[in-house]
Design an enzyme around this catalytic site. Structure first.
Site, PDB file in Angstrom:
ATOM      1  N   ILE A 137       0.874  -1.167   0.000  1.00 15.26           N
ATOM      2  CA  ILE A 137       0.000   0.000   0.000  1.00 15.26           C
ATOM      3  C   ILE A 137       0.914   1.221   0.000  1.00 15.26           C
ATOM      4  O   ILE A 137       2.063   1.151   0.433  1.00 15.26           O
ATOM      5  CB  ILE A 137      -1.009   0.016   1.193  1.00 15.26           C
ATOM      6  CG1 ILE A 137      -0.305  -0.134   2.541  1.00 15.26           C
ATOM      7  CG2 ILE A 137      -2.059  -1.052   1.018  1.00 15.26           C
ATOM      8  CD1 ILE A 137      -1.266  -0.083   3.729  1.00 15.26           C
ATOM      9  N   ASP A 138       0.414   2.324  -0.531  1.00 13.11           N
ATOM     10  CA  ASP A 138       1.241   3.511  -0.696  1.00 13.11           C
ATOM     11  C   ASP A 138       1.716   4.060   0.648  1.00 13.11           C
ATOM     12  O   ASP A 138       1.079   3.835   1.682  1.00 13.11           O
ATOM     13  CB  ASP A 138       0.456   4.602  -1.434  1.00 13.11           C
ATOM     14  CG  ASP A 138       0.031   4.178  -2.828  1.00 13.11           C
ATOM     15  OD1 ASP A 138       0.737   3.351  -3.424  1.00 13.11           O
ATOM     16  OD2 ASP A 138      -1.018   4.653  -3.299  1.00 13.11           O
ATOM     17  N   LYS A 139       2.790   4.825   0.600  1.00  8.15           N
ATOM     18  CA  LYS A 139       3.381   5.418   1.803  1.00  8.15           C
ATOM     19  C   LYS A 139       2.333   6.131   2.671  1.00  8.15           C
ATOM     20  O   LYS A 139       2.282   5.931   3.885  1.00  8.15           O
ATOM     21  CB  LYS A 139       4.475   6.408   1.389  1.00  8.15           C
ATOM     22  CG  LYS A 139       5.088   7.171   2.544  1.00  8.15           C
ATOM     23  CD  LYS A 139       5.999   8.284   2.061  1.00  8.15           C
ATOM     24  CE  LYS A 139       6.446   9.150   3.222  1.00  8.15           C
ATOM     25  NZ  LYS A 139       7.153  10.351   2.775  1.00  8.15           N
ATOM     26  N   THR A 141      -0.950   5.860   2.588  1.00  4.75           N
ATOM     27  CA  THR A 141      -2.146   5.063   2.872  1.00  4.75           C
ATOM     28  C   THR A 141      -1.852   4.223   4.112  1.00  4.75           C
ATOM     29  O   THR A 141      -0.788   3.636   4.222  1.00  4.75           O
ATOM     30  CB  THR A 141      -2.474   4.136   1.685  1.00  4.75           C
ATOM     31  OG1 THR A 141      -2.691   4.937   0.516  1.00  4.75           O
ATOM     32  CG2 THR A 141      -3.717   3.301   1.958  1.00  4.75           C
ATOM     33  N   ARG A 237      -6.860   5.624  -6.099  1.00  8.52           N
ATOM     34  CA  ARG A 237      -6.606   7.046  -6.328  1.00  8.52           C
ATOM     35  C   ARG A 237      -6.842   7.409  -7.797  1.00  8.52           C
ATOM     36  O   ARG A 237      -7.459   8.438  -8.108  1.00  8.52           O
ATOM     37  CB  ARG A 237      -5.179   7.384  -5.905  1.00  8.52           C
ATOM     38  CG  ARG A 237      -4.927   7.135  -4.426  1.00  8.52           C
ATOM     39  CD  ARG A 237      -3.446   7.049  -4.091  1.00  8.52           C
ATOM     40  NE  ARG A 237      -2.775   8.329  -4.279  1.00  8.52           N
ATOM     41  CZ  ARG A 237      -1.459   8.490  -4.218  1.00  8.52           C
ATOM     42  NH1 ARG A 237      -0.679   7.433  -3.980  1.00  8.52           N
ATOM     43  NH2 ARG A 237      -0.920   9.675  -4.386  1.00  8.52           N
TER      44      ARG A 237
END
Length: 303
Positions: A137-139, A141, A237
């Site tokens: 998962i993104d930084k 998130t 996103r």
């Protein structure tokens, strides 16, 4: 040693070689790419080149990725929020602002560094820089991730992702009032041709499907639950922006004027999968982080 091949496209004409290469994978930094070029690990049409070489359509770029040394990634003691752990798998709640795994030039302070201090046994399928990491998962998130502690577990968990049988539900706050209660976004995602650091809905992208439902509506925002069928980079996103409801706080895909949240309002709250050894379905739920709860309270108070 891994070789990556890239053919220069028309839209990359005249771009510096180091800029083109750094845009191929999001975790490659330009300084790292420049180092590879300097060390002779990059060729253009079979010949070594310089970082400022201006690309020509049809140029064949070959990048030799040096094998990372085992010493590159160090174990770091961290206070990890672990929801479940046994000999095969681990479920951890990642905080907003933490990178999942090291990348060249960013080797410390990641979830992997903390996991290496917490447990010595992580699967080796993804190599030294990403041990045990099955999905990311993104930084910015927050939320739940499953981690494989051996190669058997890794292969079985990845197969479930391929089979689209893993439950992954996120909560998000988006700009705008979504008029309907439910929806499915089925639109392929790939590199944005105008900005290689971003993803976008593109004709030749990879299949990507997101289901959503509206949980609440406020003055200018909607609170939604998004369920992933596929797991493309930045999928929620990109998809929510594509239908006109970009995530609040998103510096990359949000509108120019958005909320100051230190990144997108997105939380991976529910994660479910079949245990790779027992074949039992397991599901975990992580509550919304404090900043997200405060955001919802503010939005409710300003209806």
């Amino acid at each position: 040693m891994e070789n990556i091949h890239h053919l220069i496209q028309e839209n990359e004409k005249g771009s510096r070689l180091d800029v083109v290469i750094a845009s191929i994978q999001e975790d490659w930094s330009r300084s790292q790419v420049q180092q590879w070029i300097k060390e002779g690990n990059v060729t253009v049409n079979g010949n070594p080149s310089k970082a400022n070489y201006k690309s020509v359509p049809g140029d064949e770029i070959v990048i030799e990725i040096p094998e990372p040394e085992a010493l590159d990634v160090e174990a770091e003691e961290m206070d990890l929020d672990i929801y479940y752990e046994d000999e095969d798998v681990l479920v951890v709640n990642k905080p907003k602002g933490m990178v999942v795994h090291p990348a060249p030039g960013h080797l410390n302070g990641t979830l992997v560094n903390g996991l290496m201090a917490h447990c010595k046994d992580l699967s080796g399928i993804n190599g030294v820089l990403r041990p045990g990491i099955v999905h990311r998962i993104d930084k910015d998130t927050s939320g739940l991730l499953m981690v494989a502690k051996n190669d058997l577990a890794h292969e079985k968990l990845v197969q479930q992702l391929v089979d689209k049988s893993v439950t992954r539900k996120y909560q998000a706050v988006v700009h705008g009032l979504i008029p309907h209660e439910y929806g499915t976004i089925d639109a392929p995602i790939g590199r944005d041709q105008k900005d290689r650091q971003s993803m976008a809905v593109v004709n030749n992208g990879k299949n990507a499907v997101t289901h959503f439902r509206v949980l609440d509506r406020f003055k200018d925002f909607s609170h939604v639950e998004c369920e992933l069928e596929t797991g493309r980079t930045h999928q929620i996103r990109v998809h929510m922006k594509y239908i006109g409801f970009p995530l609040a706080g998103d510096p990359k895909y949000g509108p120019r004027k958005t909320l100051e949240l230190g990144g997108q309002a997105l939380h991976a709250g529910i994660l479910g999968f079949v245990h790779p050894r027992t074949n039992e379905y397991m599901e975990y739920q992580a509550p919304l982080p404090a900043y997200f709860e405060e955001l919802l309270t503010d939005l409710r108070n300003n209806r």
